[in-house]
Design an enzyme around this catalytic site. Structure first.
Site, PDB file in Angstrom:
ATOM      1  N   HIS B 189     -42.047  37.638   6.364  1.00 34.57           N
ATOM      2  CA  HIS B 189     -42.424  36.907   5.462  1.00 34.57           C
ATOM      3  C   HIS B 189     -42.643  37.715   3.883  1.00 34.57           C
ATOM      4  CE1 HIS B 189     -44.424  33.990   8.358  1.00 34.57           C
ATOM      5  NE2 HIS B 189     -43.270  33.392   8.036  1.00 34.57           N
ATOM      6  N   SER B 190     -41.632  37.443   3.050  1.00 37.49           N
ATOM      7  CA  SER B 190     -41.264  38.163   1.930  1.00 37.49           C
ATOM      8  C   SER B 190     -42.765  38.648   1.104  1.00 37.49           C
ATOM      9  CB  SER B 190     -40.261  37.649   1.120  1.00 37.49           C
ATOM     10  OG  SER B 190     -40.229  36.156   1.145  1.00 37.49           O
ATOM     11  N   ARG B 191     -43.539  37.678   1.011  1.00 42.40           N
ATOM     12  CA  ARG B 191     -44.735  37.909  -0.107  1.00 42.40           C
ATOM     13  C   ARG B 191     -45.728  39.046   0.588  1.00 42.40           C
ATOM     14  NH1 ARG B 191     -47.074  31.976   0.237  1.00 42.40           N
ATOM     15  NH2 ARG B 191     -47.909  31.854   2.435  1.00 42.40           N
ATOM     16  N   GLU B 192     -45.332  39.491   1.985  1.00 41.31           N
ATOM     17  CA  GLU B 192     -46.287  40.311   2.582  1.00 41.31           C
ATOM     18  C   GLU B 192     -46.137  41.769   2.466  1.00 41.31           C
ATOM     19  OE1 GLU B 192     -46.476  38.266   6.523  1.00 41.31           O
ATOM     20  OE2 GLU B 192     -47.055  36.631   5.702  1.00 41.31           O
ATOM     21  N   ARG B 247     -42.489  33.140   0.439  1.00 44.19           N
ATOM     22  CA  ARG B 247     -42.571  33.188   1.866  1.00 44.19           C
ATOM     23  C   ARG B 247     -41.508  33.110   2.662  1.00 44.19           C
ATOM     24  NH1 ARG B 247     -46.632  32.528   6.227  1.00 44.19           N
ATOM     25  NH2 ARG B 247     -45.796  31.214   7.858  1.00 44.19           N
ATOM     26  N   ASN B 264     -40.773  32.385  10.759  1.00 43.24           N
ATOM     27  CA  ASN B 264     -41.755  32.446  11.952  1.00 43.24           C
ATOM     28  C   ASN B 264     -42.056  31.154  12.410  1.00 43.24           C
ATOM     29  OD1 ASN B 264     -42.836  34.070  13.695  1.00 43.24           O
ATOM     30  ND2 ASN B 264     -44.925  34.076  12.657  1.00 43.24           N
ATOM     31  N   ARG B 265     -41.203  30.230  12.265  1.00 41.12           N
ATOM     32  CA  ARG B 265     -41.370  28.855  12.776  1.00 41.12           C
ATOM     33  C   ARG B 265     -39.962  28.245  13.438  1.00 41.12           C
ATOM     34  NH1 ARG B 265     -45.617  30.459  11.641  1.00 41.12           N
ATOM     35  NH2 ARG B 265     -47.420  29.363  10.893  1.00 41.12           N
ATOM     36  N   HIS B 316     -46.893  41.405   9.900  1.00 39.26           N
ATOM     37  CA  HIS B 316     -47.114  40.450   8.921  1.00 39.26           C
ATOM     38  C   HIS B 316     -48.379  40.944   8.113  1.00 39.26           C
ATOM     39  CE1 HIS B 316     -44.994  36.885  10.321  1.00 39.26           C
ATOM     40  NE2 HIS B 316     -44.796  37.570  11.297  1.00 39.26           N
ATOM     41  N   TYR B 318     -51.753  38.603   5.624  1.00 39.91           N
ATOM     42  CA  TYR B 318     -52.966  39.550   5.659  1.00 39.91           C
ATOM     43  C   TYR B 318     -53.802  38.732   6.823  1.00 39.91           C
ATOM     44  CZ  TYR B 318     -54.975  36.014   2.621  1.00 39.91           C
ATOM     45  OH  TYR B 318     -55.328  34.769   2.167  1.00 39.91           O
ATOM     46  N   GLU B 390     -51.200  41.273  11.906  1.00 36.68           N
ATOM     47  CA  GLU B 390     -51.842  40.709  10.434  1.00 36.68           C
ATOM     48  C   GLU B 390     -52.381  42.106   9.678  1.00 36.68           C
ATOM     49  OE1 GLU B 390     -51.055  38.051   8.839  1.00 36.68           O
ATOM     50  OE2 GLU B 390     -50.409  36.551  10.354  1.00 36.68           O
TER      51      GLU B 390
END
Lengths: 233, 429
Positions: B189-192, B247, B264-265, B316, B318, B390
């Protein structure tokens, strides 16, 4: 996914209810120098109530983000009622925190901050707090906290058993002309809902003064291109 | 912006800085929307008008070139709140002008970025700044440098291409052939951002500790480690260029204006079930079919063809959790008891460093129902030690975790990863 009776305190049903209690706490006691965060849920239980709805009983600890990692943990207990109505209505919270009055007062910082920005020449305006890298200037921190407190009004109102809100970012802060000796601030905030993973944008107008605390006067949901997803509720 | 670059000189830079200081003293907080105009007066009357304009103190104008004579340009810094008034004045009096600097803040930002870039182009992985967030090019350079510096231990495998044709790079740490493997991925997930940043740190940690730390050395003498640092490069590039909160992948969806699938789905484990969405305009959109995303398919193919992965950890942020299968069903995993105990141990190691509190449990009970998830699929493939992390924090900064927390996060997480690897090593199956 129904859970009734004793709940695992670290799992999401209890955590979501505790987060609602936190939003409530911040709407009442948040300020430019005080924002509470959840530290730990100690005990939790839930039961259906006669009027239709689910009530959570929680025992949890919070810390003040304003005082950094040095701050003590405050013990709280809360009843959080999620009503079952056809259209979404806000959860109802009853909350007691020990020693709330005894934590270090921020009156001095509040007053200094108020005096600095209540002057008619003050035209604070900023964007992206924090920035992409998590940076925030010292000067912006009280504004971030105010945005977080104001956002708590929205997060509280929009919460259900299927949401878990945090404020992801303050997109913009624009000071408006002071009115009735209140600092008037227009915020655009991005909220993050955990279960849906959606980012939801709200514009809001809030007032603050050391005496009256934070009040939210107007809120407006804003679409975010290209998704324009409405809030979960 | 091109216009600005043409006229931009060091004298102007000096004036700009001076103006910045001058303006800062008077209570301005930002230079956004401020402009610099170049005015061309055509006669003495217009010069006179401009001189009058310069006397309007409330406008907050700063003349970089004063109105003197109609043969000389007049440059004026105009704060945002006065722009409209000044423009109206100029138009009304038919005074010609053009915009030299469209937005002073943008210029300052560009300047800052150039300076930072020039300062920090690393020449080796010892030079690399682990305490900052980097863009895709920097991370890919890092990988190449790491391989070049440790060619006996590290190699780079390209397992596929992203939708926008970026290479899907995996670092392989190996000391011998035909070994069973352990997989880590970050940045699906790119924003993480703290996850990719931690992945970089893990890579460096492995090469540093091999031959020094007996536990890691023993693990690497028996297992290969595979590390995919930027698992969703298209999304990552997008978080830098357009939307920090992106994301998903960046593949368009037919019949919709909305882009992207939640990687991730998108896995074939309970695909299509509750906890994933059929709406392309949502963050948990599962995609048109399982493994439809090239970023996911590349890993699926790799796992299947490798055939001997024994642990798989997908990272991942948070919310500070260590999770094991399942997310798509409440039926407990066959190995739940062992996975739970190992999670407990891993978390204890993590916490021992900076007292960071983590929660642990199965995905569906701890965080939410989520179907089509990575580790549900890998677990069902027979990779027993399948975990999702996370990382920090619990919501205060969320995705925008300050860079000064990258290294502490990576350090504590590494202890948990070591616990998982050690257990895998001690419990072959």
């Amino acid at each position: 996914m129904a859970s009734t009776g004793d709940l695992e305190p670290t799992h999401y049903p209890a955590r979501r209810a505790a987060q609602v209690a936190l939003h409530y706490l911040n709407t009442h006691h948040g300020s430019p120098f005080r924002v509470f965060g959840l530290q730990q849920v100690h005990k939790a239980s839930a039961e259906d109530v006669a009027a239709g709805g689910r009530k959570y009983k929680l025992d949890f600890s919070v810390t003040d983000w304003g005082s950094g990692s040095a701050g003590p943990a405050l013990r709280c207990s809360a009843d959080v009622l999620f009503p079952r109505t056809e259209r979404h209505s806000a959860p109802k919270v009853e909350l007691h925190c020990e020693a709330l009055q005894q934590i270090n007062s921020t009156a001095q910082e509040d007053d200094a901050f108020y005096q600095k920005y209540i002057s008619p020449d003050s035209t604070v305006s900023a964007r992206d707090i924090p920035d992409s890298f998590g940076n925030m200037s010292e000067e912006m921190q009280p504004f971030w906290r105010l945005a977080r407190v104001a956002a708590s009004f929205i997060m509280l109102r929009e919460s259900s058993e299927n949401t878990e809100f945090n404020m992801a970012k303050v997109a913009s802060i624009t000071q408006q002309e002071s009115s009735e000796e209140q600092l008037m601030l227009e915020f655009v905030v991005l909220l993050h809902d955990f279960p849906s993973q959606e980012i939801v944008q709200w514009k809001l107008l809030a007032s603050w003064s050391p005496d009256r605390g934070v009040r939210v006067l107007q809120t407006e949901w804003q679409p975010r291109c290209p998704h324009a997803t409405k809030p979960p509720n | 912006m091109i216009l600005a670059r043409k006229f931009y000189s060091s004298k102007m830079k000096g004036l700009l800085v001076l103006t910045a200081l001058f303006v800062a003293v008077f209570g301005k907080k930002t230079f956004e929307g401020d402009q610099v105009l170049r005015i061309t007066a055509k006669n003495e009357a217009q010069i006179f008008l401009l001189k009058e304009l310069s006397e309007q103190e409330h406008l907050g104008l700063d003349f970089w070139r004063e109105p003197v004579h109609e043969s000389l340009p007049v440059d004026v810094y105009v704060p945002f709140h006065s722009l409209q008034a000044v423009r109206v004045f100029l138009r009304y009096n038919q005074i010609q002008y053009n915009v030299m600097i469209m937005d002073v803040q943008d210029l300052l930002d560009d300047e800052e970025r150039e300076m930072v870039k020039y300062r920090t182009i690393p020449r080796s992985t010892d030079d690399f700044v682990y305490t900052a967030y980097h863009d895709l090019n920097s991370i890919y350079s890092f990988m190449d440098m790491l391989v070049a510096e440790n060619s006996n231990l590290v190699s780079k495998i390209v397992i596929g291409q992203s939708y926008e044709n970026r290479p899907l790079n995996v670092l392989k740490f190996s000391t011998g052939a035909n070994r069973p493997g352990i997989w880590f991925d970050t940045g699906i997930h790119s924003r993480e951002w703290v996850t990719q940043a931690s992945g970089i740190w893990f890579a460096k940690k492995i090469v540093t500790d091999y031959g020094r730390d007996p536990v890691l050395t023993d693990i690497l003498n028996n297992y290969d480690i595979f590390l995919e640092i930027v698992t969703n490069p298209d999304g990552f590039a997008y978080t830098h260029s357009r939307d920090r909160m992106w994301r998903k992948t960046r593949k368009p969806n037919s019949g919709s204006s909305c882009v992207g699938v939640d990687p991730n789905r998108n896995w074939d484990a309970g695909f299509g079930g509750g906890g994933s969405s059929s709406n392309p305009c949502t963050e948990t959109y599962r995609g048109p079919s399982a493994h439809s995303e090239p970023e996911v398919k590349a890993i699926v193919d790799f796992v299947k063809s490798h055939g001997k992965l024994k642990a798989f950890v997908s990272i991942h942020s948070y919310s500070q959790m260590l999770l094991y299968p399942y997310g798509y069903t409440s039926t407990p995993a066959k190995d739940k008891a062992e996975l739970h105990e190992l999670a407990k141990k891993a978390i204890a190691s993590l916490q021992s460093l900076y007292n960071t509190r983590y929660t642990y449990g199965s995905i569906i009970t701890t965080i939410y129902q989520a179907s089509g998830g990575t580790i549900d699929w890998t677990y069902n493939q027979g990779i027993k030690y399948s975990y999702t992390f996370e990382l920090r924090d619990t919501g205060r900064y969320g995705f925008l975790l300050p860079a000064n927390q990258i290294v502490p996060t990576a350090e504590e997480t590494w202890l948990a990863l070591m616990a998982i690897m050690e257990h895998t090593r001690n419990n072959p199956y």
